[in-house]
Design a protein around this motif. Structure first.
Motif, PDB file in Angstrom:
ATOM      1  N   ASN A   1       2.231  -3.930  17.337  1.00 43.69           N
ATOM      2  CA  ASN A   1       2.896  -2.942  18.182  1.00 43.69           C
ATOM      3  C   ASN A   1       4.024  -2.169  17.492  1.00 43.69           C
ATOM      4  O   ASN A   1       4.305  -1.039  17.863  1.00 43.69           O
ATOM      5  N   ASP A   2       4.680  -2.784  16.520  1.00 42.72           N
ATOM      6  CA  ASP A   2       5.776  -2.104  15.830  1.00 42.72           C
ATOM      7  C   ASP A   2       5.845  -2.670  14.414  1.00 42.72           C
ATOM      8  O   ASP A   2       6.458  -3.711  14.173  1.00 42.72           O
ATOM      9  N   LEU A   3       5.224  -1.973  13.471  1.00 40.61           N
ATOM     10  CA  LEU A   3       5.070  -2.504  12.117  1.00 40.61           C
ATOM     11  C   LEU A   3       6.418  -2.668  11.407  1.00 40.61           C
ATOM     12  O   LEU A   3       6.626  -3.640  10.677  1.00 40.61           O
ATOM     13  N   GLU A   4       7.326  -1.745  11.620  1.00 40.61           N
ATOM     14  CA  GLU A   4       8.624  -1.842  10.949  1.00 40.61           C
ATOM     15  C   GLU A   4       9.396  -3.060  11.443  1.00 40.61           C
ATOM     16  O   GLU A   4      10.018  -3.784  10.650  1.00 40.61           O
ATOM     17  N   LEU A   5       9.343  -3.303  12.744  1.00 41.91           N
ATOM     18  CA  LEU A   5      10.012  -4.484  13.293  1.00 41.91           C
ATOM     19  C   LEU A   5       9.341  -5.762  12.786  1.00 41.91           C
ATOM     20  O   LEU A   5      10.017  -6.753  12.483  1.00 41.91           O
ATOM     21  N   ALA A   6       8.030  -5.745  12.662  1.00 41.54           N
ATOM     22  CA  ALA A   6       7.305  -6.911  12.149  1.00 41.54           C
ATOM     23  C   ALA A   6       7.715  -7.215  10.709  1.00 41.54           C
ATOM     24  O   ALA A   6       7.903  -8.374  10.330  1.00 41.54           O
ATOM     25  N   LEU A   7       7.865  -6.164   9.896  1.00 45.86           N
ATOM     26  CA  LEU A   7       8.310  -6.357   8.510  1.00 45.86           C
ATOM     27  C   LEU A   7       9.714  -6.952   8.480  1.00 45.86           C
ATOM     28  O   LEU A   7      10.010  -7.837   7.667  1.00 45.86           O
TER      29      LEU A   7
ATOM     30  N   LEU B   1       0.363  -5.822   5.233  1.00 49.44           N
ATOM     31  CA  LEU B   1      -0.211  -4.863   4.289  1.00 49.44           C
ATOM     32  C   LEU B   1      -1.484  -4.241   4.857  1.00 49.44           C
ATOM     33  O   LEU B   1      -1.703  -3.030   4.718  1.00 49.44           O
ATOM     34  N   ALA B   2      -2.311  -5.050   5.512  1.00 48.44           N
ATOM     35  CA  ALA B   2      -3.541  -4.516   6.106  1.00 48.44           C
ATOM     36  C   ALA B   2      -3.223  -3.459   7.163  1.00 48.44           C
ATOM     37  O   ALA B   2      -3.865  -2.401   7.217  1.00 48.44           O
ATOM     38  N   ALA B   3      -2.214  -3.732   7.986  1.00 48.08           N
ATOM     39  CA  ALA B   3      -1.825  -2.770   9.015  1.00 48.08           C
ATOM     40  C   ALA B   3      -1.257  -1.503   8.392  1.00 48.08           C
ATOM     41  O   ALA B   3      -1.551  -0.378   8.832  1.00 48.08           O
ATOM     42  N   ALA B   4      -0.436  -1.660   7.346  1.00 48.91           N
ATOM     43  CA  ALA B   4       0.173  -0.491   6.695  1.00 48.91           C
ATOM     44  C   ALA B   4      -0.884   0.363   6.001  1.00 48.91           C
ATOM     45  O   ALA B   4      -0.845   1.604   6.063  1.00 48.91           O
ATOM     46  N   GLN B   5      -1.835  -0.283   5.350  1.00 53.50           N
ATOM     47  CA  GLN B   5      -2.887   0.454   4.652  1.00 53.50           C
ATOM     48  C   GLN B   5      -3.861   1.127   5.612  1.00 53.50           C
ATOM     49  O   GLN B   5      -4.571   2.062   5.228  1.00 53.50           O
ATOM     50  N   ALA B   6      -3.879   0.664   6.855  1.00 53.72           N
ATOM     51  CA  ALA B   6      -4.760   1.255   7.864  1.00 53.72           C
ATOM     52  C   ALA B   6      -4.190   2.550   8.438  1.00 53.72           C
ATOM     53  O   ALA B   6      -4.744   3.109   9.386  1.00 53.72           O
TER      54      ALA B   6
ATOM     55  N   ARG C   1      -0.905   2.939   9.549  1.00 53.32           N
ATOM     56  CA  ARG C   1       0.130   2.746  10.558  1.00 53.32           C
ATOM     57  C   ARG C   1       1.538   2.809   9.969  1.00 53.32           C
ATOM     58  O   ARG C   1       2.503   2.436  10.637  1.00 53.32           O
ATOM     59  N   ALA C   2       1.671   3.266   8.719  1.00 47.75           N
ATOM     60  CA  ALA C   2       2.993   3.271   8.088  1.00 47.75           C
ATOM     61  C   ALA C   2       3.222   4.566   7.333  1.00 47.75           C
ATOM     62  O   ALA C   2       2.335   5.048   6.626  1.00 47.75           O
ATOM     63  N   ALA C   3       4.411   5.109   7.483  1.00 44.31           N
ATOM     64  CA  ALA C   3       4.834   6.247   6.663  1.00 44.31           C
ATOM     65  C   ALA C   3       5.034   5.746   5.229  1.00 44.31           C
ATOM     66  O   ALA C   3       5.153   4.542   4.994  1.00 44.31           O
ATOM     67  N   PRO C   4       5.077   6.655   4.234  1.00 47.25           N
ATOM     68  CA  PRO C   4       5.175   6.227   2.833  1.00 47.25           C
ATOM     69  C   PRO C   4       6.346   5.289   2.541  1.00 47.25           C
ATOM     70  O   PRO C   4       6.188   4.316   1.794  1.00 47.25           O
ATOM     71  N   ASP C   5       7.525   5.556   3.130  1.00 45.55           N
ATOM     72  CA  ASP C   5       8.662   4.694   2.823  1.00 45.55           C
ATOM     73  C   ASP C   5       8.453   3.280   3.359  1.00 45.55           C
ATOM     74  O   ASP C   5       8.779   2.290   2.690  1.00 45.55           O
ATOM     75  N   LEU C   6       7.861   3.166   4.558  1.00 49.36           N
ATOM     76  CA  LEU C   6       7.577   1.847   5.115  1.00 49.36           C
ATOM     77  C   LEU C   6       6.476   1.159   4.307  1.00 49.36           C
ATOM     78  O   LEU C   6       6.547  -0.049   4.052  1.00 49.36           O
ATOM     79  N   LEU C   7       5.475   1.903   3.877  1.00 53.01           N
ATOM     80  CA  LEU C   7       4.410   1.334   3.057  1.00 53.01           C
ATOM     81  C   LEU C   7       4.997   0.758   1.765  1.00 53.01           C
ATOM     82  O   LEU C   7       4.589  -0.320   1.309  1.00 53.01           O
ATOM     83  N   GLY C   8       5.956   1.467   1.166  1.00 52.03           N
ATOM     84  CA  GLY C   8       6.605   0.958  -0.037  1.00 52.03           C
ATOM     85  C   GLY C   8       7.315  -0.359   0.208  1.00 52.03           C
ATOM     86  O   GLY C   8       7.226  -1.296  -0.603  1.00 52.03           O
ATOM     87  N   ARG C   9       8.000  -0.482   1.339  1.00 55.29           N
ATOM     88  CA  ARG C   9       8.692  -1.726   1.667  1.00 55.29           C
ATOM     89  C   ARG C   9       7.704  -2.864   1.913  1.00 55.29           C
ATOM     90  O   ARG C   9       7.951  -4.013   1.546  1.00 55.29           O
ATOM     91  N   VAL C  10       6.570  -2.541   2.530  1.00 57.27           N
ATOM     92  CA  VAL C  10       5.548  -3.566   2.770  1.00 57.27           C
ATOM     93  C   VAL C  10       4.969  -4.059   1.447  1.00 57.27           C
ATOM     94  O   VAL C  10       4.780  -5.268   1.247  1.00 57.27           O
ATOM     95  N   TYR C  11       4.694  -3.133   0.519  1.00 62.85           N
ATOM     96  CA  TYR C  11       4.193  -3.533  -0.804  1.00 62.85           C
ATOM     97  C   TYR C  11       5.215  -4.425  -1.515  1.00 62.85           C
ATOM     98  O   TYR C  11       4.860  -5.419  -2.157  1.00 62.85           O
ATOM     99  N   SER C  12       6.493  -4.069  -1.429  1.00 67.43           N
ATOM    100  CA  SER C  12       7.535  -4.854  -2.087  1.00 67.43           C
ATOM    101  C   SER C  12       7.606  -6.269  -1.507  1.00 67.43           C
ATOM    102  O   SER C  12       7.724  -7.257  -2.244  1.00 67.43           O
ATOM    103  N   HIS C  13       7.517  -6.362  -0.184  1.00 69.01           N
ATOM    104  CA  HIS C  13       7.525  -7.674   0.466  1.00 69.01           C
ATOM    105  C   HIS C  13       6.295  -8.481   0.053  1.00 69.01           C
ATOM    106  O   HIS C  13       6.399  -9.689  -0.235  1.00 69.01           O
ATOM    107  N   ARG C  14       5.157  -7.832  -0.010  1.00 65.92           N
ATOM    108  CA  ARG C  14       3.922  -8.512  -0.416  1.00 65.92           C
ATOM    109  C   ARG C  14       4.048  -9.032  -1.852  1.00 65.92           C
ATOM    110  O   ARG C  14       3.603 -10.140  -2.162  1.00 65.92           O
ATOM    111  N   ALA C  15       4.655  -8.252  -2.732  1.00 67.60           N
ATOM    112  CA  ALA C  15       4.825  -8.665  -4.124  1.00 67.60           C
ATOM    113  C   ALA C  15       5.639  -9.948  -4.215  1.00 67.60           C
ATOM    114  O   ALA C  15       5.280 -10.884  -4.943  1.00 67.60           O
ATOM    115  N   THR C  16       6.743  -9.997  -3.473  1.00 65.29           N
ATOM    116  CA  THR C  16       7.592 -11.188  -3.500  1.00 65.29           C
ATOM    117  C   THR C  16       6.841 -12.406  -2.981  1.00 65.29           C
ATOM    118  O   THR C  16       6.914 -13.502  -3.557  1.00 65.29           O
TER     119      THR C  16
END
Length: 462
Positions: free
Chosen positions: A90-96, A123-128, A130-145
């Protein structure tokens, strides 16, 4: 009104629909939760209340993580899971935000695989889309860690996970906007951590990887200021101290200069740490202790003074830690403290036996809080240190030499369960080398099968 509320609570408790937890807290039976959810749906208030629930627990987790007292939220993991499961749809940024604030809690309390599942969902939700570029970048960074943490677990392909983590970091950097300087710095710091881990693997160009890691830390520090982001600045300086200490071991490097730079970075980290950042303070003191111990080996240095300073730093680190609130960090610090005590035991004028006994006790204390399913490499390192200490104790008059050597061999074998040529080649080789020495020493004892012990020692050396 208060009396009637308690009367209602007691009524539910008597019907086994509520469990009293103490301190004014209660746990609902699933039947009661289902009934309440049905009423919310009927009233059209489910989404509003689910969002309020998610925000409430995010706020509590954010406060606990910011104060580095995230252990206080361990009893509420079921609530955080419930919040994440709803909010990720329901809210990808809040989920991150929930996942990122839970990261330390999940790492310290053996929930790394679950953290990996959360990051995969994000990451699956962001790649689908549901995320603007800046949020997608934060999701990738979290996934990397998270991938780099998964790489430490048994059954994982360490090289593959670290390579995936590095790729995710590089993807994150592509999506960070020019205005998101803190996100960029965080990603560079995490990217450097991954490069440092890759440097230890067979087939990697260690010097190149360490050089890339140092450059990434320096890139992060370009955008971190101690007055505006003191914790991030201190964390990166601490990491930089660790990498400089490793760079000092490379051929052609000015070892003293690199170690002095490492000590300056550790001291710089400590200058800007707040009193309410106990875990980072402990990490910085641990790094400082390691650097001081290496400085003690340099010509012209006062070895005893440097080692005493290193032990004091390790003891200072323990002031900030307790096994109940940071078990993994506590165990790592005790492991490092054992190293400092072992180093001191080599000096003339020291009570060698007492220093070694203290070092062994520190290792045993660390092992009490290490789990092989969640921190196998730290467990292996502690067992390897324990083997070395026991071998040293075996040389002292009055010690049961056979018992010490047998225990040392068992500790080596315990370490080798998790140190393999593919995931920790240098550590694997060192442990096999130490094992060969222990077997050779056992071969000298009466009643031992000398031929077999020496044959086993030769096999370990090979």
């Amino acid at each position: 009104m208060l009396f009637r509320s308690y009367e209602t609570l007691n009524h539910f408790a008597n019907g086994a629909l509520l469990e009293r937890l103490g301190d004014g807290e209660w746990r609902q039976h699933s039947l009661l939760r289902s009934f309440a959810l049905a009423l919310l749906r009927q009233a059209g208030e489910q989404e509003t209340n689910a969002m309020a629930h998610a925000n409430a627990y995010l706020g509590a987790m954010h406060a606990a993580d910011g104060a580095q007292h995230y252990d206080e939220m361990l009893p509420f993991i079921p609530q955080l899971r419930h919040a994440f499961a709803w909010i990720v749809d329901n809210d990808l940024e809040l989920a991150l935000d929930i996942a990122a604030n839970c990261a330390n809690l999940m790492q310290q309390f053996s929930l790394t695989r679950e953290a990996g599942e959360w990051s995969e969902q994000l990451l699956a939700a962001a790649q689908a889309g549901r995320a603007a570029p800046d949020l997608l970048g934060r999701v990738y960074s979290h996934r990397a860690t998270t991938l780099s943490e998964l790489a430490t677990l048994p059954g994982e392909n360490r090289r593959q996970r670290l390579s995936e983590a590095l790729a995710a970091s590089d993807d994150a950097l592509r999506f960070h906007p020019d205005t998101a300087l803190l996100d960029y710095a965080t990603t560079q710091n995490n990217r450097a951590n991954i490069l440092r881990e890759l440097a230890a693997l067979t087939g990697e160009d260690r010097g190149q990887r360490l050089s890339e890691a140092l450059a990434a830390y320096d890139a992060a520090l370009r955008f971190l200021r101690p007055d505006s982001a003191s914790l991030d600045y201190a964390t990166t300086q601490n990491n930089r101290a660790n990498i400089l200490s490793e760079v000092a071991t490379l051929p052609g490097e000015d070892r003293p200069q690199r170690l002095y730079e490492a000590l300056a970075a550790a001291d710089n980290a400590l200058r800007f740490l707040r009193p309410d950042a106990p875990l980072t303070s402990a990490q910085a003191q641990t790094s400082r202790a390691a650097v001081l111990s290496k400085l003690a080996t340099l010509p012209g240095e006062d070895s005893r003074q440097r080692l005493l300073e290193a032990l004091a730093a390790a003891d200072d680190a323990l002031r900030f830690l307790h096994p109940n609130n940071a078990p993994l960090a506590y165990a790592q610090t005790q492991h490092n403290r054992a190293n400092r005590l072992s180093d001191l035991a080599t000096l003339p004028g020291e009570d060698r036996r007492q220093r070694l006994v203290d070092a062994l006790a520190a290792c045993d204390d660390a092992l009490h809080f290490l789990h092989t399913d969640t921190a196998p490499l730290v467990y292996a390192a502690t067992q390897a240190n324990r083997a070395t200490i026991l071998s040293d104790l075996a040389t002292l008059p009055g010690e049961d030499r056979r018992r010490c050597l047998v225990d040392a061999l068992a500790a080596c074998d315990a370490a080798l369960r998790f140190r393999r040529p593919d995931n920790a080649p240098l550590d694997y080789a060192q442990t096999q080398h130490n094992r060969a020495i222990i077997l050779s020493n056992l071969a000298t004892l009466p009643g031992e099968d000398r031929r077999q012990r020496l044959a086993d020692a030769l096999a370990a050396a090979d």
